[in-house]
Write a protein that holds these residues in place. Sequence first.
Motif, PDB file in Angstrom:
ATOM      1  N   ALA A   1      10.012   1.292   8.228  1.00 31.98           N
ATOM      2  CA  ALA A   1      10.023   0.611   9.521  1.00 31.98           C
ATOM      3  C   ALA A   1       8.596   0.563  10.053  1.00 31.98           C
ATOM      4  O   ALA A   1       8.053   1.568  10.499  1.00 31.98           O
ATOM      5  CB  ALA A   1      10.933   1.346  10.498  1.00 31.98           C
ATOM      6  N   ALA A   2       7.987  -0.621   9.966  1.00 30.25           N
ATOM      7  CA  ALA A   2       6.612  -0.802  10.423  1.00 30.25           C
ATOM      8  C   ALA A   2       6.431  -2.270  10.776  1.00 30.25           C
ATOM      9  O   ALA A   2       7.252  -3.113  10.400  1.00 30.25           O
ATOM     10  CB  ALA A   2       5.619  -0.389   9.332  1.00 30.25           C
ATOM     11  N   PRO A   3       5.390  -2.610  11.513  1.00 29.92           N
ATOM     12  CA  PRO A   3       5.144  -4.023  11.826  1.00 29.92           C
ATOM     13  C   PRO A   3       5.019  -4.855  10.552  1.00 29.92           C
ATOM     14  O   PRO A   3       4.513  -4.375   9.533  1.00 29.92           O
ATOM     15  CB  PRO A   3       3.813  -3.986  12.600  1.00 29.92           C
ATOM     16  CG  PRO A   3       3.755  -2.609  13.177  1.00 29.92           C
ATOM     17  CD  PRO A   3       4.408  -1.722  12.168  1.00 29.92           C
ATOM     18  N   VAL A   4       5.478  -6.083  10.604  1.00 32.58           N
ATOM     19  CA  VAL A   4       5.400  -6.968   9.449  1.00 32.58           C
ATOM     20  C   VAL A   4       3.946  -7.111   9.001  1.00 32.58           C
ATOM     21  O   VAL A   4       3.045  -7.314   9.818  1.00 32.58           O
ATOM     22  CB  VAL A   4       5.986  -8.355   9.786  1.00 32.58           C
ATOM     23  CG1 VAL A   4       5.757  -9.331   8.629  1.00 32.58           C
ATOM     24  CG2 VAL A   4       7.466  -8.243  10.089  1.00 32.58           C
ATOM     25  N   GLY A   5       3.726  -6.963   7.698  1.00 34.86           N
ATOM     26  CA  GLY A   5       2.381  -7.062   7.161  1.00 34.86           C
ATOM     27  C   GLY A   5       1.603  -5.772   7.168  1.00 34.86           C
ATOM     28  O   GLY A   5       0.471  -5.730   6.700  1.00 34.86           O
ATOM     29  N   GLN A   6       2.175  -4.721   7.708  1.00 35.08           N
ATOM     30  CA  GLN A   6       1.473  -3.434   7.789  1.00 35.08           C
ATOM     31  C   GLN A   6       1.752  -2.606   6.541  1.00 35.08           C
ATOM     32  O   GLN A   6       2.900  -2.472   6.110  1.00 35.08           O
ATOM     33  CB  GLN A   6       1.935  -2.655   9.016  1.00 35.08           C
ATOM     34  CG  GLN A   6       1.132  -1.384   9.281  1.00 35.08           C
ATOM     35  CD  GLN A   6      -0.218  -1.685   9.895  1.00 35.08           C
ATOM     36  OE1 GLN A   6      -0.304  -2.387  10.885  1.00 35.08           O
ATOM     37  NE2 GLN A   6      -1.271  -1.161   9.298  1.00 35.08           N
ATOM     38  N   LEU A   7       0.711  -2.060   5.935  1.00 36.36           N
ATOM     39  CA  LEU A   7       0.822  -1.180   4.784  1.00 36.36           C
ATOM     40  C   LEU A   7       0.429   0.223   5.220  1.00 36.36           C
ATOM     41  O   LEU A   7      -0.671   0.437   5.726  1.00 36.36           O
ATOM     42  CB  LEU A   7      -0.080  -1.662   3.649  1.00 36.36           C
ATOM     43  CG  LEU A   7       0.243  -3.059   3.113  1.00 36.36           C
ATOM     44  CD1 LEU A   7      -0.861  -3.564   2.207  1.00 36.36           C
ATOM     45  CD2 LEU A   7       1.569  -3.050   2.374  1.00 36.36           C
ATOM     46  N   ILE A   8       1.328   1.166   5.050  1.00 36.64           N
ATOM     47  CA  ILE A   8       1.114   2.528   5.540  1.00 36.64           C
ATOM     48  C   ILE A   8       0.658   3.421   4.397  1.00 36.64           C
ATOM     49  O   ILE A   8       1.340   3.556   3.387  1.00 36.64           O
ATOM     50  CB  ILE A   8       2.413   3.093   6.153  1.00 36.64           C
ATOM     51  CG1 ILE A   8       2.829   2.266   7.372  1.00 36.64           C
ATOM     52  CG2 ILE A   8       2.228   4.548   6.531  1.00 36.64           C
ATOM     53  CD1 ILE A   8       4.175   2.665   7.930  1.00 36.64           C
TER      54      ILE A   8
ATOM     55  N   ALA B   1      -5.639   3.012  -0.616  1.00 26.99           N
ATOM     56  CA  ALA B   1      -5.862   2.304   0.644  1.00 26.99           C
ATOM     57  C   ALA B   1      -7.017   1.324   0.529  1.00 26.99           C
ATOM     58  O   ALA B   1      -6.953   0.184   1.022  1.00 26.99           O
ATOM     59  CB  ALA B   1      -6.109   3.306   1.767  1.00 26.99           C
ATOM     60  N   ALA B   2      -8.091   1.746  -0.145  1.00 22.35           N
ATOM     61  CA  ALA B   2      -9.253   0.869  -0.307  1.00 22.35           C
ATOM     62  C   ALA B   2      -8.907  -0.342  -1.167  1.00 22.35           C
ATOM     63  O   ALA B   2      -9.328  -1.470  -0.879  1.00 22.35           O
ATOM     64  CB  ALA B   2     -10.402   1.653  -0.935  1.00 22.35           C
ATOM     65  N   ALA B   3      -8.126  -0.126  -2.227  1.00 21.69           N
ATOM     66  CA  ALA B   3      -7.740  -1.236  -3.100  1.00 21.69           C
ATOM     67  C   ALA B   3      -6.844  -2.225  -2.363  1.00 21.69           C
ATOM     68  O   ALA B   3      -7.019  -3.452  -2.466  1.00 21.69           O
ATOM     69  CB  ALA B   3      -7.035  -0.697  -4.340  1.00 21.69           C
ATOM     70  N   LEU B   4      -5.896  -1.709  -1.595  1.00 28.00           N
ATOM     71  CA  LEU B   4      -5.004  -2.597  -0.840  1.00 28.00           C
ATOM     72  C   LEU B   4      -5.777  -3.388   0.211  1.00 28.00           C
ATOM     73  O   LEU B   4      -5.478  -4.553   0.476  1.00 28.00           O
ATOM     74  CB  LEU B   4      -3.899  -1.777  -0.173  1.00 28.00           C
ATOM     75  CG  LEU B   4      -2.869  -1.136  -1.104  1.00 28.00           C
ATOM     76  CD1 LEU B   4      -1.957  -0.201  -0.324  1.00 28.00           C
ATOM     77  CD2 LEU B   4      -2.042  -2.192  -1.826  1.00 28.00           C
TER      78      LEU B   4
ATOM     79  N   ALA C   1      -4.781  -4.442   7.779  1.00 28.77           N
ATOM     80  CA  ALA C   1      -3.388  -4.351   7.351  1.00 28.77           C
ATOM     81  C   ALA C   1      -3.046  -2.990   6.764  1.00 28.77           C
ATOM     82  O   ALA C   1      -1.874  -2.676   6.570  1.00 28.77           O
ATOM     83  CB  ALA C   1      -3.072  -5.443   6.326  1.00 28.77           C
ATOM     84  N   VAL C   2      -4.055  -2.185   6.475  1.00 27.12           N
ATOM     85  CA  VAL C   2      -3.843  -0.886   5.835  1.00 27.12           C
ATOM     86  C   VAL C   2      -4.231   0.215   6.810  1.00 27.12           C
ATOM     87  O   VAL C   2      -5.375   0.298   7.241  1.00 27.12           O
ATOM     88  CB  VAL C   2      -4.671  -0.765   4.539  1.00 27.12           C
ATOM     89  CG1 VAL C   2      -4.365   0.562   3.839  1.00 27.12           C
ATOM     90  CG2 VAL C   2      -4.389  -1.943   3.614  1.00 27.12           C
ATOM     91  N   ALA C   3      -3.271   1.052   7.162  1.00 24.12           N
ATOM     92  CA  ALA C   3      -3.544   2.101   8.142  1.00 24.12           C
ATOM     93  C   ALA C   3      -2.539   3.229   7.981  1.00 24.12           C
ATOM     94  O   ALA C   3      -1.409   3.009   7.531  1.00 24.12           O
ATOM     95  CB  ALA C   3      -3.461   1.543   9.561  1.00 24.12           C
TER      96      ALA C   3
END
Length: 247
Positions: free
Chosen positions: A79-86, A225-228, A236-238
């Motif tokens: 469950a995260a905002p659309v487009g967000q990569l955790i 994270a760096a690759a994404l 988008a990565v956080a």
Amino acid sequence: PYASEVPGVMHACGHDVHTASLVGAMLQLAEQPGSWSGTLIGVFQPAEENGAGALAMLDDGLFDDTGLPEVFYGQHVAAAPVGQLICRPGWFLSAHRSWRVRLRGVGGSGCRPHLAKDVVVAAAAMVLRLQTVVAREVDPFRMAVVTVGDLHAGTKASVIPAEAVFTVSSHTYEPEVAERVRESVLRIIHGEAEASGVEVEIEQDPEITGIPACWNDPAENDRVAAALATVFGPDAVAPPRDPLPAS
């Protein structure tokens, strides 16, 4: 063959996303063998919900031919905002344990309670007392959750039942906290059963084998994270603000 037979209705399970994503990644990597080196193993885990699938695969000799991989990369919908990569270093997903508790007393009429041994009152005392495990027995700076998610007893308002069943589960990160919670939960259940004069039977919940916590290696987490970020953009990565207590 698994398509829905009802128009407009589908089983939109996140595992479909996981499987499709991994198949797509493996296909692309297989088509570009010159862009990477080493040995890559795609692991499709069944029965992820109760923790049984990974253990069954290991027991079946998952890495007998390849050897144990140097690093594992895993993903899961969330469950995260659309487009967000955790991506988060350190503790991320929690360990999960669950116990089925069965109380046996003496049933009777609600108007003659002195002739019964009330499992409803015993179960209620246990549920309330279990809330003190996190509040009073775990360091407040260390994560733990104890939940009673179901409780079943009786059929009539005026009849004291002879049996009650409930399930209690825990979510933790650190093994020592998990063990403290386990000891406290079992102590409270046995103690309240003794105080109420009822019999108690505790078993590991057959639907949950015991899921270990997920700890992400900081260096590998930063690498992913760096690759994404190079593909989806740094915004988008956080990491999530807090770890996710799900298992």
